[in-house]
Motif scaffolding. Sequence first.
Motif, short mmCIF file in Angstrom:
data_model
loop_
_atom_site.label_atom_id
_atom_site.label_comp_id
_atom_site.label_asym_id
_atom_site.label_seq_id
_atom_site.Cartn_x
_atom_site.Cartn_y
_atom_site.Cartn_z
N LEU A 54 3.92 -5.44 -10.65
CA LEU A 54 4.80 -4.35 -11.05
C LEU A 54 5.83 -4.85 -12.06
CD1 LEU A 54 5.49 -2.70 -7.57
CD2 LEU A 54 3.81 -2.02 -9.27
N THR A 55 6.35 -6.05 -11.82
CA THR A 55 7.32 -6.63 -12.74
C THR A 55 6.69 -6.93 -14.10
OG1 THR A 55 8.45 -7.65 -10.86
CG2 THR A 55 8.96 -8.53 -13.03
N LEU A 56 5.48 -7.50 -14.09
CA LEU A 56 4.83 -7.87 -15.34
C LEU A 56 4.47 -6.64 -16.18
CD1 LEU A 56 2.45 -10.69 -14.03
CD2 LEU A 56 4.63 -10.96 -15.23
N VAL A 57 3.96 -5.61 -15.51
CA VAL A 57 3.58 -4.40 -16.24
C VAL A 57 4.81 -3.68 -16.77
CG1 VAL A 57 2.50 -2.14 -16.04
CG2 VAL A 57 1.42 -4.12 -14.99
N ASN A 58 5.83 -3.57 -15.93
CA ASN A 58 7.05 -2.88 -16.35
C ASN A 58 7.81 -3.66 -17.42
OD1 ASN A 58 6.68 -0.69 -14.66
ND2 ASN A 58 7.72 -1.67 -12.95
N GLY A 59 7.60 -4.98 -17.46
CA GLY A 59 8.23 -5.78 -18.49
C GLY A 59 7.44 -5.82 -19.77
N ALA A 60 6.34 -5.07 -19.83
CA ALA A 60 5.51 -4.97 -21.04
C ALA A 60 4.81 -6.28 -21.36
CB ALA A 60 6.35 -4.49 -22.23
N TYR A 61 4.63 -7.14 -20.33
CA TYR A 61 3.94 -8.39 -20.58
C TYR A 61 2.42 -8.23 -20.51
CZ TYR A 61 8.54 -10.46 -19.85
OH TYR A 61 9.88 -10.78 -19.96
N THR A 62 1.96 -7.19 -19.82
CA THR A 62 0.53 -6.97 -19.67
C THR A 62 0.31 -5.50 -19.30
OG1 THR A 62 -1.46 -7.75 -18.53
CG2 THR A 62 0.55 -7.61 -17.21
N THR A 63 -0.93 -5.14 -18.98
CA THR A 63 -1.27 -3.76 -18.63
C THR A 63 -1.97 -3.72 -17.27
OG1 THR A 63 -3.38 -3.93 -19.80
CG2 THR A 63 -1.48 -3.10 -21.05
N TRP A 64 -2.06 -2.51 -16.70
CA TRP A 64 -2.66 -2.37 -15.38
C TRP A 64 -4.13 -2.75 -15.35
CZ3 TRP A 64 0.17 -2.39 -11.32
CH2 TRP A 64 1.42 -1.78 -11.31
N ASN A 65 -4.84 -2.57 -16.44
CA ASN A 65 -6.27 -2.90 -16.44
C ASN A 65 -6.54 -4.36 -16.78
OD1 ASN A 65 -5.61 -2.87 -19.14
ND2 ASN A 65 -7.07 -1.26 -19.72
N SER A 66 -5.51 -5.16 -16.87
CA SER A 66 -5.68 -6.59 -17.12
C SER A 66 -6.35 -7.25 -15.92
CB SER A 66 -4.33 -7.25 -17.39
OG SER A 66 -4.45 -8.65 -17.38
N PRO A 67 -7.33 -8.14 -16.14
CA PRO A 67 -8.01 -8.82 -15.02
C PRO A 67 -7.05 -9.60 -14.11
CG PRO A 67 -9.23 -9.14 -17.06
CD PRO A 67 -7.95 -8.49 -17.43
N SER A 68 -6.02 -10.21 -14.70
CA SER A 68 -5.08 -10.98 -13.89
C SER A 68 -4.28 -10.08 -12.96
CB SER A 68 -4.13 -11.78 -14.80
OG SER A 68 -3.39 -10.91 -15.64
N ILE A 69 -3.92 -8.89 -13.44
CA ILE A 69 -3.17 -7.95 -12.61
C ILE A 69 -4.04 -7.45 -11.46
CG2 ILE A 69 -2.09 -5.67 -12.56
CD1 ILE A 69 -0.37 -7.78 -13.85
N ILE A 70 -5.27 -7.10 -11.77
CA ILE A 70 -6.20 -6.64 -10.73
C ILE A 70 -6.43 -7.73 -9.69
CG2 ILE A 70 -8.55 -5.87 -10.28
CD1 ILE A 70 -8.52 -4.57 -13.07
N ALA A 71 -6.59 -8.97 -10.16
CA ALA A 71 -6.83 -10.10 -9.25
C ALA A 71 -5.64 -10.31 -8.31
CB ALA A 71 -7.09 -11.37 -10.06
N MET A 72 -4.42 -10.22 -8.85
CA MET A 72 -3.23 -10.41 -8.01
C MET A 72 -3.11 -9.31 -6.97
SD MET A 72 -0.05 -12.00 -10.19
CE MET A 72 -0.20 -10.97 -11.64
N LEU A 73 -3.40 -8.07 -7.36
CA LEU A 73 -3.31 -6.97 -6.41
C LEU A 73 -4.32 -7.12 -5.28
CD1 LEU A 73 -2.83 -3.98 -8.88
CD2 LEU A 73 -1.11 -4.95 -7.35
N VAL A 74 -5.53 -7.52 -5.63
CA VAL A 74 -6.57 -7.72 -4.62
C VAL A 74 -6.21 -8.87 -3.70
CG1 VAL A 74 -8.98 -8.36 -4.25
CG2 VAL A 74 -8.40 -6.72 -6.05
N CYS A 75 -5.75 -9.99 -4.31
CA CYS A 75 -5.38 -11.16 -3.51
C CYS A 75 -4.21 -10.83 -2.58
CB CYS A 75 -4.99 -12.32 -4.43
SG CYS A 75 -6.39 -13.09 -5.28
N GLY A 76 -3.25 -10.06 -3.07
CA GLY A 76 -2.12 -9.68 -2.24
C GLY A 76 -2.55 -8.90 -1.02
N GLY A 77 -3.45 -7.94 -1.21
CA GLY A 77 -3.94 -7.17 -0.08
C GLY A 77 -4.70 -8.02 0.92
N VAL A 78 -5.55 -8.92 0.42
CA VAL A 78 -6.33 -9.80 1.30
C VAL A 78 -5.43 -10.75 2.08
CG1 VAL A 78 -8.05 -11.66 1.34
CG2 VAL A 78 -8.41 -9.67 -0.13
#
Length: 589
Positions: free
Chosen positions: A296-320
């Motif tokens: 959320l911080t990275l996307v809101n800071g305009a460093y990346t986008t929601w469809n970025s592989p790294s963002i998706i990976a972090m969200l999945v890892c966080g849930g697991v």
Amino acid sequence: MNVSHSEHELNEEYGSSHEYNEKHSAASVVVVGEGQTEGLAKVEAVQRVWGPKSRIAFWMGIALISYVYSLDGETTYTYQTYATSSFNQHSLLGAIATAQAIILACMKPVAAKIADTFGRAEAFTFLVFFYCLGYILLASCTSINTYAAGGIIYYVGYSCLEILIQIIIGDVTNLRWRSLLSSLYSLPFLVNWAVASNISADVLAQSGWRWGYGMFAIIVPAAVAPITITLYWAQHRAKKLGVVATNINDATGESDAPRIVSNQPFLRKFWNFLVDMDALGLLIFAAGWACLLVPLTLVNGAYTTWNSPSIIAMLVCGGVILLAFIPYETYVAKIPVFPLAFFRNPTILFPAFIGFFDFVSFYLQYTYQYSFIFVTKDWSTVDQNYFAYTQTLSLTVFGILTGFVQAYTRRTKWLLTIGLCIRLLGVGLMIKSKGAHGSTGFLVICQVLQGLGGGIAACSSQLLAQGSVRHQDLGTATAFVLLWAAIGNAVGSALAAAIWRDHMPKQLSQNLNGLLNSTEIDSIYASITTAVTYRSDEAVYDGIITSYDYTMKILLIVATAIAVVPVILSFFVKDMYLSDKYVSFPFFA
């Protein structure tokens, strides 16, 4: 276990541990029992050596900390807008707030574990270090990255202080009077509401926002010193008298009270400390939430986008990781971060969820509220600060009044529901306040209503959770409730930043098209101090106000919708009788 002494016994000096044990039975010696850490044993032992002078020193220390904590919160909040704007990065305010909220959330159980494992005095020492280091970095930063780092480190100390005060007040009060004492901790806000506005205005005018941060690196250690010294003294005296017995014979279970120093090897001590803290559980828990909230911080800071592989990976890892946290705590941890009984007890679980949704709603509107007022209202800095602190002032006054009502009625569930309904009304009325064009009186009334409802709800929800557990679980239960509130802080700040980042640039481009070029529009988005320089240009300024008004209204609509959830949850909380029975020891009588 007999935990009381007469006043004569409390005042009497004991020359040695032998004299103490001659006077008191073996039952009065505190040992580390099952489910109890050494830090908790210290708390139970300290009660036996308090005297009137040390009690006075304790409460004076609480009063001093409460004043500085209030002054800190009511002055430094205004500096962050100027600090981010000085780096032309005002739009990152929400992203920084999200990162700070992550720390605020994850440090709650860590602080509680440190206090329970090492002791309350040691936990205060820990928080002062991070408090000061963070403020030093904030005062000396030369880039937005250093500023963000300093803010995050500072929040480690801030989070620890927030929960430690609630824990030690819980240590020394009963359920009937606990909310009142906790609310009185906020009493300095009644003074600082007016004083802080002038202080922050003078600091900004004469010294700049850097000194506004830097002076607290000196003030905070001085303020925390009295209570820390008092607690260390009490622990030392208890140890000298043989009250704290840490050298327990594993074979017989007997303790030798006068022998305080354990003969265990250092590595064994360190391992026991890690087990008591549930270090691996805390690491898993913090890593899981960080993986969910950092994107959320990275996307809101305009460093990346929601469809970025790294963002998706972090969200999945966080849930697991968070899913893995459940079986670990159930089957592996000897002393879990949060006992599973918490999740089966609605009087603990629902107050935590109420805090979560309430804070999501609050930070949706609060994150950019000061910026909104700064740009849309031609008020002086002092008047802007008065408005910013109106809700805090209201929360403090009605929180104290709630404490008296709870002490008189000995009930609090109905207060919780009423408070949440009033808070919902205050948030909803902000939508009808006509925003930037609304009257000052109506805007202030909305803030007062929100503070009224928030003060009632905050006192009630935490008290219900604390009243459902034993003293040895008091810190953990407090951390559990405040943790979910802090996660709500992070989520609310992140949502606010996402909405702001998505709508504000579009609104500025739409309303200023043909009046300014893209570079000038970007500079208005990046800095509120740049935005107010266009007040002399009526057409441009009207476009800026329209943009701010539209975006703020969206934030308020979402906040109002979410504020309905806590009201519904309050109906599922069980009521309880607020008794005069002390959960730990009769310190406040």
